[in-house]
Design a protein around this motif. Structure first.
Motif, PDB file in Angstrom:
ATOM      1  N   MET A 127      38.951  45.584  33.027  1.00 27.26           N
ATOM      2  CA  MET A 127      38.288  45.230  32.027  1.00 27.26           C
ATOM      3  C   MET A 127      39.065  44.892  30.294  1.00 27.26           C
ATOM      4  O   MET A 127      38.789  43.778  29.836  1.00 27.26           O
ATOM      5  CB  MET A 127      37.413  46.006  31.842  1.00 27.26           C
ATOM      6  CG  MET A 127      36.099  45.439  30.500  1.00 27.26           C
ATOM      7  SD  MET A 127      35.759  43.638  30.432  1.00 27.26           S
ATOM      8  CE  MET A 127      33.883  44.752  31.294  1.00 27.26           C
ATOM      9  N   ALA A 128      40.042  45.324  29.838  1.00 29.64           N
ATOM     10  CA  ALA A 128      40.828  45.789  28.331  1.00 29.64           C
ATOM     11  C   ALA A 128      41.638  44.824  29.233  1.00 29.64           C
ATOM     12  O   ALA A 128      41.848  43.859  28.202  1.00 29.64           O
ATOM     13  CB  ALA A 128      41.919  47.086  28.677  1.00 29.64           C
ATOM     14  N   LEU A 129      42.235  44.243  30.249  1.00 30.04           N
ATOM     15  CA  LEU A 129      43.529  43.170  30.288  1.00 30.04           C
ATOM     16  C   LEU A 129      42.908  42.319  30.941  1.00 30.04           C
ATOM     17  O   LEU A 129      42.989  41.130  30.029  1.00 30.04           O
ATOM     18  CB  LEU A 129      44.147  43.771  31.591  1.00 30.04           C
ATOM     19  CG  LEU A 129      44.565  45.004  31.239  1.00 30.04           C
ATOM     20  CD1 LEU A 129      45.477  45.099  33.149  1.00 30.04           C
ATOM     21  CD2 LEU A 129      46.009  44.257  31.367  1.00 30.04           C
ATOM     22  N   TYR A 130      41.817  41.794  30.860  1.00 31.94           N
ATOM     23  CA  TYR A 130      40.334  40.764  31.133  1.00 31.94           C
ATOM     24  C   TYR A 130      40.459  40.280  30.185  1.00 31.94           C
ATOM     25  O   TYR A 130      40.336  39.036  29.569  1.00 31.94           O
ATOM     26  CB  TYR A 130      40.083  41.062  32.651  1.00 31.94           C
ATOM     27  CG  TYR A 130      38.439  39.460  32.115  1.00 31.94           C
ATOM     28  CD1 TYR A 130      39.049  38.458  33.283  1.00 31.94           C
ATOM     29  CD2 TYR A 130      37.327  40.135  31.650  1.00 31.94           C
ATOM     30  CE1 TYR A 130      38.098  37.525  33.283  1.00 31.94           C
ATOM     31  CE2 TYR A 130      36.299  38.627  31.982  1.00 31.94           C
ATOM     32  CZ  TYR A 130      37.112  37.384  32.637  1.00 31.94           C
ATOM     33  OH  TYR A 130      35.608  36.867  33.118  1.00 31.94           O
ATOM     34  N   GLN A 131      39.809  40.992  29.011  1.00 31.02           N
ATOM     35  CA  GLN A 131      39.187  40.181  27.814  1.00 31.02           C
ATOM     36  C   GLN A 131      40.162  40.158  26.855  1.00 31.02           C
ATOM     37  O   GLN A 131      39.741  39.881  25.505  1.00 31.02           O
ATOM     38  CB  GLN A 131      38.577  41.280  27.218  1.00 31.02           C
ATOM     39  CG  GLN A 131      37.644  41.774  28.176  1.00 31.02           C
ATOM     40  CD  GLN A 131      36.298  42.860  27.561  1.00 31.02           C
ATOM     41  OE1 GLN A 131      36.556  43.929  27.234  1.00 31.02           O
ATOM     42  NE2 GLN A 131      34.694  42.748  27.486  1.00 31.02           N
ATOM     43  N   ALA A 132      41.881  40.494  27.196  1.00 28.27           N
ATOM     44  CA  ALA A 132      42.982  40.249  25.791  1.00 28.27           C
ATOM     45  C   ALA A 132      43.852  39.249  26.493  1.00 28.27           C
ATOM     46  O   ALA A 132      44.374  38.391  25.951  1.00 28.27           O
ATOM     47  CB  ALA A 132      44.153  41.265  26.602  1.00 28.27           C
ATOM     48  N   ASP A 133      42.743  38.170  27.885  1.00 26.25           N
ATOM     49  CA  ASP A 133      43.168  36.782  28.253  1.00 26.25           C
ATOM     50  C   ASP A 133      44.644  37.227  29.387  1.00 26.25           C
ATOM     51  O   ASP A 133      45.490  36.114  28.663  1.00 26.25           O
ATOM     52  CB  ASP A 133      43.416  36.397  27.260  1.00 26.25           C
ATOM     53  CG  ASP A 133      42.047  35.718  27.089  1.00 26.25           C
ATOM     54  OD1 ASP A 133      40.790  35.702  27.117  1.00 26.25           O
ATOM     55  OD2 ASP A 133      41.486  35.563  25.200  1.00 26.25           O
ATOM     56  N   VAL A 134      45.003  38.434  29.134  1.00 27.98           N
ATOM     57  CA  VAL A 134      45.934  38.549  30.302  1.00 27.98           C
ATOM     58  C   VAL A 134      46.077  38.494  31.681  1.00 27.98           C
ATOM     59  O   VAL A 134      46.742  38.025  32.364  1.00 27.98           O
ATOM     60  CB  VAL A 134      46.129  39.988  29.675  1.00 27.98           C
ATOM     61  CG1 VAL A 134      48.026  40.188  30.069  1.00 27.98           C
ATOM     62  CG2 VAL A 134      46.927  40.354  27.753  1.00 27.98           C
ATOM     63  N   LEU A 135      45.229  38.635  31.955  1.00 32.42           N
ATOM     64  CA  LEU A 135      44.811  38.477  33.157  1.00 32.42           C
ATOM     65  C   LEU A 135      43.659  37.649  33.331  1.00 32.42           C
ATOM     66  O   LEU A 135      42.383  38.349  32.925  1.00 32.42           O
ATOM     67  CB  LEU A 135      44.597  39.731  33.738  1.00 32.42           C
ATOM     68  CG  LEU A 135      46.124  40.703  34.021  1.00 32.42           C
ATOM     69  CD1 LEU A 135      45.565  42.254  34.310  1.00 32.42           C
ATOM     70  CD2 LEU A 135      47.104  40.148  35.336  1.00 32.42           C
TER      71      LEU A 135
END
Length: 406
Positions: A353-361
Motif C-alpha cells: 500500500m505504501a509503495l502503491y500510494q507513493a506512485d512507485v509501483l
C-alpha cells in the motif's frame, strides 16, 4: 543480513549474495558416555543446500569418527559426543565445497546425480547455473552412504535434489532469469492468515501514507538546496537500460553500493542521504540499472519500511522508470521480507500500500507479480509465502476497481 542467516559460501562477504542458509545451531544433551550433539535446525540448513539432512549429518560423523542417528519423521539429527558449534560449521563449509558447490563456477545450484558405468558408480554435481558436470571425491566415506541412500528426484520438473519438495529452501533462487508460474492453492498457516487479515483491515485510501507530502519544504534553506541538487542530478540522468553482470558476483558494483548504503545510513536526514546514494550509483555506473533498485530495496529498508517508504519516495520515483525496475523492487521486497526480516510477513499488505500510494509501483505490475510465483529472486517456497501474504492488498485493489467501474 538478519542474525542467524549466512551466505552458503561463507567466503563471500556480499550481503546481497543470493544463496543463503540458516547458521547451523547445536545443542549438547546427556552426560558421560551418553553425551550427544543435537542439530536442531539441520532440516532447514539442508533445505537451503538442496540436500537431504542425512547427508551433512553423516558427513560430520565421517569426519569426526562419531556415530550418527537420524529421526527424519521428527526432524531430529544427532552426532554422538560433545562437539563445538564452530567446529561443525567449519565441517559444514567443507561439505558444501565437496558435495554442493559446482567445481567449475562455485555456484550452489547443483544436484547430485549417480552415474553407473558397468559395475562402478560415480557421483557427480550437475550444475544448473553453468551446465558443467563435475565429479565428487569418491574416496570419501560419505559417497558410500550416498550411493546406498540416493537423493530423491524432485517431481514436477524442479531442478533440485533432496528430501522431497522441501529441498527448495532458503536463498536458493535459480540462475535463470525466467519467471515460473506455480498453480498451488495450498493455504498458509491459520495463525499467519489471521494476522495478515488483521493488518488488511487497516488498509484504506485515507491512510496517513496517502497524505504524506515528500516534497514538502521544512523551510530550512539547507533542505531546499539538498532537494534541488537531488532533482537536478536525477533529471539529468537517463534511468533506462538493461543490467550487465550479476548482483551475485563478489565485489560487483551492486554489492559495493549495498555495502556503502549500509555503512553510511543517515536515518535523520533521508533527503540528503538520497542525493549521496544517487551520486554513489552514478560513480559506480549503475544509476540506470534495475538491479540497483533491487539492492537499494534491501539495503535501505528496515523493519520500519512502512514509515521509510515516503522518506525515499523521490529517490525511487526517479530510479524506477520501467516495469523491469518495478519487478526488481518487488524482488527486493521478497528478499527483505522472506529472508532478512521474516517478522514483516504480516505487514506485506501495508508495504505494498505504501509503495502503491507513493506512485512507485503500478497496480498492473503488483497484480501480475502477486499471481505468478517466481524463483528469480528467492526460492519458490519463499516467493509463494510472500505472495500469499499480499492477498489482502490484491483483494483491496480488485474491490477498488469494482467500485470504480460501478
Amino acid at each position: 543480513m538478519a542474525a542467524g542467516i549466512v551466505n552458503i559460501r561463507r567466503d563471500v562477504e556480499d550481503k546481497f549474495y543470493r544463496y543463503r542458509m540458516p547458521l547451523l545451531t547445536t545443542k549438547i544433551e546427556g552426560k558421560g558416555n551418553g553425551i550427544k550433539t543435537v542439530l536442531p535446525n539441520m532440516t532447514d540448513v539442508a533445505r537451503a543446500l538442496s540436500r537431504p539432512p542425512t547427508f551433512p549429518t553423516k558427513f560430520f560423523g565421517c569426519e569426526l569418527g562419531a556415530q550418527t542417528t537420524f529421526d527424519e519423521k521428527n526432524e531430529r539429527y544427532i552426532v554422538n559426543g560433545a562437539h563445538d558449534a564452530n567446529r561443525l560449521r567449519e565441517l559444514l563449509d567443507v561439505f558444501i565445497d565437496k558435495f554442493v558447490l559446482c567445481k567449475s563456477c562455485k555456484n550452489p545450484e547443483t544436484e547430485l546425480v549417480i552415474i553407473k558405468q558397468g559395475r562402478t558408480e560415480d557421483i557427480i554435481r550437475d550444475c544448473k547455473a553453468c551446465g558443467e558436470r563435475t565429479g565428487v571425491d569418491m574416496r570419501h566415506k560419505l559417497t558410500t552412504f550416498i550411493l546406498k541412500n540416493p537423493p530423491v528426484k524432485i517431481k514436477k520438473g524442479k531442478n533440485r535434489t533432496g528430501a522431497g519438495d522441501a529441498a527448495a529452501g532458503i536463498g536458493g533462487g535459480s540462475p535463470d532469469n525466467g519467471d515460473e508460474e506455480i498453480d498451488d492453492g495450498a493455504e498458509s498457516d491459520d495463525m499467519l492468515t489471521r494476522k495478515i487479515k488483521a493488518e488488511a483491515k487497516e488498509l484504506n485510501t485515507d491512510t496517513a501514507l496517502a497524505k504524506e507530502d515528500w516534497s514538502a519544504d521544512t523551510s530550512a534553506d539547507a533542505v531546499k538546496e539538498r532537494m534541488k541538487a537531488l532533482e537536478g542530478a536525477m533529471n539529468n540522468a537517463r534511468l533506462n537500460g538493461d543490467d550487465e553482470g550479476s548482483d551475485d558476483e563478489v565485489n560487483s558494483p551492486y554489492a559495493v553500493l549495498g555495502q556503502w548504503v549500509a555503512e553510511n545510513r543517515d536515518p535523520d536526514d533521508p533527503k540528503s542521504f538520497s542525493i549521496a546514494i544517487f551520486k554513489k550509483a552514478e560513480e559506480l555506473g549503475i544509476e540506470k540499472k534495475h538491479k540497483s533498485v533491487l539492492v537499494l530495496t534491501q539495503a535501505l529498508f528496515t523493519l520500519e519500511i512502512v514509515d521509510e517508504v515516503p522518506k525515499y519516495q523521490a529517490l525511487f520515483a526517479k530510479m524506477i522508470t520501467s516495469e523491469k525496475h518495478q519487478k526488481a523492487m518487488l524482488g527486493g521486497i521478497e528478499r527483505l521480507v522472506g529472508m532478512t526480516y521474516p517478522d514483516l510477513l504480516a505487514s506485506v499488505p501495508k508495504i505494498l500500500m505504501a509503495l502503491y500510494q507513493a506512485d512507485v509501483l503500478e497496480e498492473e505490475v503488483i497484480v501480475n507479480w502477486g499471481t505468478h510465483v517466481s524463483k528469480k529472486y528467492t526460492d519458490k517456497e519463499t516467493s509463494k509465502m510472500v505472495r500469499k501474504a499480499s492477498e489482502p492488498f490484491l483483494k483491496w485493489l480488485a474491490e477498488a476497481d469494482d467500485e470504480d467501474s460501478e
